[in-house]
Structures are given as C-alpha cells and as structure tokens.
Design an enzyme around this catalytic site. Structure first.
Site, PDB file in Angstrom:
ATOM      1  CE  LYS A  79      -4.000   2.041   2.473  1.00 45.33           C
ATOM      2  NZ  LYS A  79      -4.792   1.787   3.555  1.00 45.33           N
ATOM      3  CB  SER A 154      -8.217   3.665   2.705  1.00 49.47           C
ATOM      4  OG  SER A 154      -7.388   3.378   3.598  1.00 49.47           O
ATOM      5  CB  SER A 178      -8.705   1.065   5.708  1.00 57.16           C
ATOM      6  OG  SER A 178      -8.953   2.277   5.767  1.00 57.16           O
TER       7      SER A 178
END
Lengths: 279, 96
Positions: A79, A154, A178
């Site tokens: 990420k 996210s 997330s």
C-alpha cells in the site's frame, strides 16, 4: 490454472521442489498485470525491472541449493502509505507526488530480510481517508469481480490486486476497517492485527492510536505466515507491544468448531442495519 | 444551526481555504449536519463504562540517550523542494 491464481504457500512449495522458478512466477504475475491492470487499476507504481532482478537473485540462490524462506521469490505489493526506500510513496495524494522515502518502514525491513519480489505500490483513498478507493488523487481502483463496483477501501489496491492475481500477497493498513472491508468486498483474506502487534514506523499516520499494518492474502495460511514476518516489538515505535509473538500458523487448525465470536453490545443500537449484526 | 457564518469564515482562514460567498450556505449546512450527527453519541449511556484509551496496557517508554546511526543530511534533505546550507528552506510566514 495459471501461477498467479495460487496462494503463496503453494508457490513456495513449488519453488522449493524446483517445479517453477521465481522468474517464471514473476513473469506470469507481470503478464497478468498487462492483461487486467488497465481495468482494475490497483497500482500507482510498478517496479517491473526491480521485481525481475529480485526474482533472478532468488532463483540463483535456489540453484545453489540454499534454503529459502516463506515469502522468498513470491511477488507481492505494498500500500502506498508504507515508506519504501527509493520507491515513491504518495499516499495517493498529489501533495506527496514526488516523495521518495530515504528509509524503509520497519515492515519493509522485515519483509526485505525474506527476499520477496516487490511488484510496486498500491492505490488507496488519499491518506487512507475513505472506504472505496474512489478518493485517490490519481484514479479510482475497480473491483476485479465487477469493474462497475468499488473494491472497498482505503486499502482497495491491496485487496483488488490480490483478488485480480496482479499480486500474490499485499500489505494494507487498517484504522477503522481499511483492510477488513476491502478484503471482504474483493473476496480475499485481510487481517487487522491487534494494535501494537506490528510496528507503525514508516507508515504515514492517519489515526496513530488505531493504525495497524496487516496482510491481504488469498487464504488464511498465507495470512498467518506473513503476520509472523511483520509482527513484533520495534524500538522505532514506542506503541508497539513487547508481548511475545506466537507462531500464528499454530492457529491454522482443521476446524473452527466451538469458536466464540464476541461483538460489543454497543453495536446493537438504534439505526443498525437489520441483519448486519443479528444473523 | 450549530455553525454560524463567522465559524465557517474562521475555519476557512485557519485552513487557508478560499470559500466563495455563494457557496457559504452549502458548507454551513454540511458542517452543521456533521456536528449534529455527532450528537448521536450522547444518546449512549456510558455511566458505568470504564473509559478505554488503549486496548493494551501502555506505559512510558524510555531508552538510553545514546547517539545512534541515523539518516545522513543529504538523504534527509533529498525530498526538500528548497534547501540552503544543509537546511530545509521554507517560505517566510512571520512578519519581521
């Protein structure tokens, strides 16, 4: 069945048994990226050349008869709010468009000790603020099962890449869902470790008393193995727990009969979607 | 209304945001809805609930004050759009 469809533990065994090479595996995942990334758009940065060089080094090690660790030679992605030395870390924001971290997050240092193949950096809601990966300053990520749908967020890039086979495993971060929510939307395994289990050093903060980095994988075996790698106390994160790290693969038992799942009673409040918690 | 026009203009100044006059009502309405929503929390009876600050027992963490290896200056400044004599250079924000 193509290689990109298999979980890391199966690919690890195939590497050990010399049924495949890491270069073959990495090329297959890169080919998959060429096939579907235009539709899924899970990545912000793809480090193709570095990935192939890492794969080649692992193959040379295997050829020499050296032992390899669990993730060694297995392609995954990170990420884009986790600092990667020398590789852009934008948090999907134009504010950090040119930010190239001069250091690695602790999870990256721990991962790199295992010699995985790192394919690149994954899309997210800007600064992790969102639940759909539509709020990236670059482009939205689509759900690989139906590109008309969102992948959640996210960590939408982390979940979509594993679901699409454009990464075998990934790291995400979870403040209030997330990792867990996009993993659910994309049909993959995602884990938010207990707060303090994994060092936050090098993770661009969202909510410092809640943030945790965790794995997104194709099955729970991979999830346990990757948690083993990234967990543990870190002097660079004073909130990381000194509690001993157990071998999480010991929890991989044949069935979950008798397992109790606790839900805080505060969840059962007015306005809760019927059926969301009361099954 | 919890949010007044003065509140909005004050927040805008603090956030360095320019809000066009014809959009003020829209943002006042949105901020008001958010703050009103937070009132839902007061519906919960927390009389006998022990406050939780962390899931784990936390205490101060100390270490010896020793010099350790760290980023060298060049690497630390590598991302700086402006630098001078080994320092970050930023636009002046305070008056003389």
């Amino acid at each position: 069945m193509r290689l990109y469809e298999k979980p890391a533990h199966v690919l690890h065994d195939m590497l050990v048994n010399k049924e495949i090479t890491s270069v073959e595996l990495t090329e297959d995942v890169l080919a998959r990226i060429d096939e579907v990334e235009g539709d899924v758009k899970a990545y912000l940065t793809i480090t193709r050349d570095e990935a192939l060089a890492q794969a080649k080094a692992v193959d040379e090690k295997i050829a020499k008869g050296e032992k390899i660790s669990f993730l060694e030679g297995i392609p995954g992605a990170i990420k884009d709010n986790i600092c990667t030395k020398g590789v852009k870390t934008t948090c999907a924001s134009k504010i950090l468009e040119n930010f190239v971290p001069p250091y690695d997050a602790t999870v990256m240092t721990k991962l790199k000790a295992e010699n995985p193949v790192i394919l690149g950096k994954l899309n997210m809601d800007e600064f992790a603020m969102g639940g759909s990966t539509e709020n990236s300053a670059y482009h939205p990520t689509c759900n690989p099962w139906n590109t008309e749908c969102v992948p959640g967020g996210s960590s939408g890039g982390s979940a979509a890449s594993v679901a699409a086979g454009t990464a075998i495993w990934s790291l995400g971060s979870d403040t209030g869902g997330s990792i867990r929510q996009p993993a659910s939307f994309c049909g993959v395994v995602g884990l938010k470790p207990t707060y303090g289990r994994v060092s936050r050093y090098g993770l661009v903060a969202y909510g410092s008393s809640l943030d945790q980095i965790g794995p997104v994988t194709r099955d729970v075996t991979d999830c346990a193995n990757i948690l083993n790698i990234i967990a543990g106390h870190d002097d660079m994160d004073s909130t990381s727990s000194a509690a001993e790290v157990p071998d999480f693969t010991k929890a991989l038992v044949e069935d979950v009969k008798g397992l109790k799942i606790g839900l805080p009673k505060e969840y059962f409040v007015k306005g809760m979607v019927v059926g969301a918690v009361k099954g | 209304m919890k949010v007044t026009k003065e509140d909005l203009q004050n927040v805008a100044v603090l956030s360095r945001l320019a809000i066009p006059a014809d959009q003020e009502d829209k943002y006042i309405d949105q901020m008001d809805k958010i703050l009103t929503y937070m009132d839902n929390l007061s519906e919960l009876d927390t009389e006998n609930v022990k406050p939780t600050t962390y899931a784990l027992p936390m205490q101060n963490v100390f270490r010896k004050d020793e010099v350790k290896a760290s980023l060298d200056r060049e690497a630390a400044l590598a991302n700086a759009p402006l630098k001078e004599d080994g320092y970050f250079k930023v636009p002046k924000v305070l008056e003389d």
